[in-house]
Design a protein around this motif. Structure first.
Motif, mmCIF file in Angstrom:
data_model
loop_
_atom_site.group_PDB
_atom_site.id
_atom_site.type_symbol
_atom_site.label_atom_id
_atom_site.label_comp_id
_atom_site.label_asym_id
_atom_site.label_seq_id
_atom_site.Cartn_x
_atom_site.Cartn_y
_atom_site.Cartn_z
ATOM 1 N N ASP A 16 11.994 3.383 5.547
ATOM 2 C CA ASP A 16 12.672 4.236 6.664
ATOM 3 C C ASP A 16 13.504 3.310 7.555
ATOM 4 O O ASP A 16 14.410 3.741 8.145
ATOM 5 C CB ASP A 16 11.630 5.014 7.603
ATOM 6 N N ARG A 24 10.180 13.344 7.654
ATOM 7 C CA ARG A 24 8.880 14.121 6.828
ATOM 8 C C ARG A 24 8.229 14.945 7.877
ATOM 9 O O ARG A 24 7.765 16.134 7.418
ATOM 10 C CB ARG A 24 7.962 13.038 6.223
ATOM 11 N N LEU A 61 0.023 8.152 -2.404
ATOM 12 C CA LEU A 61 -0.412 7.132 -1.504
ATOM 13 C C LEU A 61 -1.786 6.719 -1.170
ATOM 14 O O LEU A 61 -2.058 8.027 -0.407
ATOM 15 C CB LEU A 61 0.415 7.319 -0.314
ATOM 16 N N ALA A 78 6.225 8.095 13.436
ATOM 17 C CA ALA A 78 6.819 7.087 12.699
ATOM 18 C C ALA A 78 7.442 7.444 11.633
ATOM 19 O O ALA A 78 8.067 6.765 10.862
ATOM 20 C CB ALA A 78 5.938 5.969 12.512
ATOM 21 N N ASN A 79 7.406 8.796 11.329
ATOM 22 C CA ASN A 79 7.915 9.273 10.005
ATOM 23 C C ASN A 79 8.566 10.690 10.429
ATOM 24 O O ASN A 79 8.129 11.673 10.053
ATOM 25 C CB ASN A 79 6.778 9.790 9.117
ATOM 26 N N ALA A 93 6.903 2.550 5.527
ATOM 27 C CA ALA A 93 7.294 2.176 6.320
ATOM 28 C C ALA A 93 8.682 1.467 6.530
ATOM 29 O O ALA A 93 9.613 1.701 7.162
ATOM 30 C CB ALA A 93 6.479 1.372 7.438
ATOM 31 N N VAL A 96 0.879 -1.224 0.050
ATOM 32 C CA VAL A 96 -0.116 0.103 -0.082
ATOM 33 C C VAL A 96 0.879 1.390 -0.073
ATOM 34 O O VAL A 96 0.305 2.314 0.164
ATOM 35 C CB VAL A 96 -0.949 0.027 1.206
ATOM 36 N N CYS A 125 3.251 2.530 2.014
ATOM 37 C CA CYS A 125 3.072 3.417 3.010
ATOM 38 C C CYS A 125 4.612 3.806 3.772
ATOM 39 O O CYS A 125 4.693 4.355 4.492
ATOM 40 C CB CYS A 125 2.397 2.589 4.572
ATOM 41 N N PRO A 162 2.911 8.702 6.322
ATOM 42 C CA PRO A 162 2.371 7.342 5.806
ATOM 43 C C PRO A 162 2.593 6.354 6.567
ATOM 44 O O PRO A 162 1.844 5.322 7.054
ATOM 45 C CB PRO A 162 2.732 7.260 4.269
ATOM 46 N N ALA A 163 3.744 6.346 7.139
ATOM 47 C CA ALA A 163 4.210 4.814 7.862
ATOM 48 C C ALA A 163 3.511 4.852 9.168
ATOM 49 O O ALA A 163 3.338 5.711 10.028
ATOM 50 C CB ALA A 163 5.733 4.846 8.033
ATOM 51 N N CYS A 164 3.286 3.612 9.953
ATOM 52 C CA CYS A 164 2.991 3.557 11.133
ATOM 53 C C CYS A 164 3.923 2.454 11.718
ATOM 54 O O CYS A 164 4.452 1.443 11.087
ATOM 55 C CB CYS A 164 1.490 3.239 11.241
ATOM 56 N N VAL A 168 -3.368 5.578 1.506
ATOM 57 C CA VAL A 168 -3.176 4.482 2.616
ATOM 58 C C VAL A 168 -4.361 4.708 3.599
ATOM 59 O O VAL A 168 -5.078 5.539 3.533
ATOM 60 C CB VAL A 168 -1.846 4.828 3.384
#
Lengths: 93, 493
Positions: free
Chosen positions: A17, B127, B3, B123-124, A14, A10, A12, B63-65, B5
């Protein structure tokens, strides 16, 4: 020896990083892993970092297309339920 | 980046409703020290009063988690969705800054910029902080805030302070790791995926530590909790007490959103969402301990505008590129608008006194189709209703009810042809517990259906300020002898 990202990704970011090798890059329709850079985190971490943070089952697979996070392993939703709803990812590429 | 998301954190900020003063607003925050009240007076997510007038936006740069919540499905992407964490367009920091400046020029009521996902702001970190750094320089008048699940919070508290971010929202659903294990299936922690009670214990510990560290630095902290019936409902009053003791200034208990069509674990395992009455009861139970927020709209991670509205579609990247903007003039304009709005709000604060009602009268819930602070919306056009409680003590804002809420899942997605009949039924069901609905106009068909459901339609107070109208209807009910009846008897009577 490298991992791959499948079409259920998707995007994302994650994994981007946390990759110790900066092996993951943006592409369409989804992120990809650079074969030349991926080491599956051997020597850096106990588990491949992309697979350790990825929230999507079956998005990260090994050389043979085997998912590192198989159906049901992250969400707890039984594969049978996912299949019934047509939400089950293909698994491989 | 492009994205679609989804996210984790139940959003906190939210969108525009429509009244002029949501009743309890000034009193709800009245116990706070003057300096805090000054900080939140123009923050739509923190001040009920401000949310009718000041706008906010979220930029989707995160976007990241690093955790999974059972109420979140990272795969979900739908233009009709309005849940937290859903976005249509992911932005890089440079695009986000352009978007913020364009929106703040077009909407001079804009006072707040938040980063709430669609994953987790912290988590980002690159950014998120790159965006804040650029905005602190280019639009120093905007308040910056972020929302987080708290896992990485202790590590970034200093950086948050350095960027002059004075509001942080932490989503805290529990203090008990056994309960946490039923909400969070895993976390990503120190290069490993951890699960179960151990994972929940770490997450909870980080949240509490982060809260204490922020409070010690004088950064305002709001706590969001998702009310999950049978999981953490009985536990939330303790959460409220604890976070207050540690320095949180506001607690926002939000209803779980769970439908099978959303593909979340809760949605697929039949976990139900709380009813409006359950939510209100829990908010009231927590209210003894601290200020409760009741106007949250659980908005998207890319929401733009007043709480309850979303003007995001007006500000896509291509549209922004075509805009010609004078940034300095825009900032000056924002300052003028802000000063004028704050002046108006101060002047409008009126004591809530209800005459002609005896002290023994029972409280009554009323729904209002509001627009810009007045009874200004046609019943059939209202996307949401504000609910007020009138009692001998006065009028207070209770919450909002959606007219026709989230999309019903893939099979109905994008389908604009749902039978009007069923929409009306759903709206009437959403108004359960209310005895009157105040609106600018009501059609004949809904009028009859509302009456049959025991909800008196009322178009007599069109364009009046909400609280005045509610007070007036309450007085009319008193004069008609309706307040002596018990609520339960009224339908039969």
């Amino acid at each position: 020896m490298t991992l791959q990202i499948t079409e259920v990704c998707v995007n994302c970011w994650a994994c981007v990083d946390v990759c110790p090798n900066e092996a993951i890059y943006a592409d369409r329709p989804h992120l990809l892993i650079d074969d030349a850079k991926c080491t599956e985190c051997l020597g850096d971490h106990a588990e491949p970092q992309c697979a350790a943070i990825c929230p999507i089952e079956c998005a990260i697979v090994g050389e043979l297309g085997d998912p590192l996070n198989p159906p049901g392993s992250l969400t707890g939703i039984p594969p049978a339920t996912l299949a019934e709803l047509g939400l089950l990812a293909a698994g491989g590429r | 980046m492009e994205l679609p998301v989804i996210s984790n954190a139940p959003a906190e900020k939210s969108g525009g409703c429509s009244a002029s003063g949501c009743g309890s607003a000034p009193e709800a925050l009245a116990h706070l020290p003057e300096d805090i009240r000054r900080k939140v007076q123009d923050h739509p997510c923190y001040s009920e009063e401000a949310h009718h007038h000041f706008a906010r936006m979220h930029v989707a740069v995160a976007p990241a988690c690093n955790i999974q919540c059972h109420y979140c499905n990272r795969k979900y992407d739908c233009a009709n969705e309005s849940r937290p964490g859903v976005v249509s367009e992911l932005l890089d920091p440079e695009q986000a800054v352009r978007k913020v400046l364009a929106v703040a020029a077009a909407i001079p009521q804009m006072s707040v910029l938040g980063i709430a996902g669609p994953g987790d702001a912290l988590a980002n970190p690159r950014r998120t902080f790159a965006t804040f750094r650029a905005l602190a320089e280019k639009a120093p008048d905007l308040k910056l805030c972020l929302s987080t699940n708290g896992l990485m919070l202790p590590q970034y508290v200093d950086e948050i302070a350095r960027h002059n971010i004075d509001h942080v929202t932490i989503t805290i659903n529990c203090l008990d790791a056994e309960i946490g294990a039923r909400i969070y299936p895993w976390i990503y922690w120190q290069n490993c995926r951890l699960r179960g009670v151990e994972a929940a214990r770490i997450l909870i510990g980080q949240q509490q530590k982060g809260l204490e560290m922020l409070a010690a630095r004088g950064i305002l902290v709001k706590v969001n909790s998702v009310l999950i019936p049978g999981v953490n409902d009985a536990h939330l009053p303790e959460v409220s007490r604890t976070v207050k003791a540690k320095g949180a200034f506001l607690h926002n208990v939000m209803p779980l959103i769970a439908e099978a069509g959303h593909g979340t674990w809760y949605g697929l395992t039949g976990q139900r969402s709380p009813s409006a009455a359950e939510l209100q009861a829990l908010q009231d139970a927590c209210a003894g301990d601290m200020a409760m927020m009741r106007h949250c709209r659980q908005c998207r991670a890319d929401a733009v505008g007043l709480l309850g509205e979303d003007r995001g579609a007006e500000f896509t990247l291509d549209r922004i590129d075509a805009m010609d903007i004078d940034y300095a003039a825009a900032m000056a304009r924002r300052e003028e608008v802000r000063a004028a709005l704050l002046g108006r709000l101060a002047a409008a604060r009126t004591p809530a006194v209800t005459e002609a009602v005896t002290a023994a009268a029972r409280p009554v819930l009323m729904a209002v189709a509001a627009k810009n602070g007045v009874v200004g919306e046609h019943f059939g056009h209202a996307r949401e209703f504000l609910v007020y409680e009138a009692s001998p003590a006065g009028v207070r804002f209770i919450g909002h009810r959606q007219a026709a809420r989230y999309c019903g899942g893939a099979d109905r997605c994008g389908d604009g042809d749902a039978a009007p009949e069923s929409i009306l039924e759903r709206t009437i069901a959403a108004l359960a517990g209310c005895e009157a609905v105040l609106c600018a106009k009501v059609g004949i068909e809904p009028w009859g259906r509302l009456e049959a459901a025991g909800i008196a339609p009322n178009g007599e107070h069109a364009l009046e300020p909400i609280e005045d109208a509610v007070r007036a209807v309450y007085a009319e009910m008193a004069a008609a002898g309706k307040l002596a009846q018990a609520a339960a008897e009224r339908k039969v009577a």
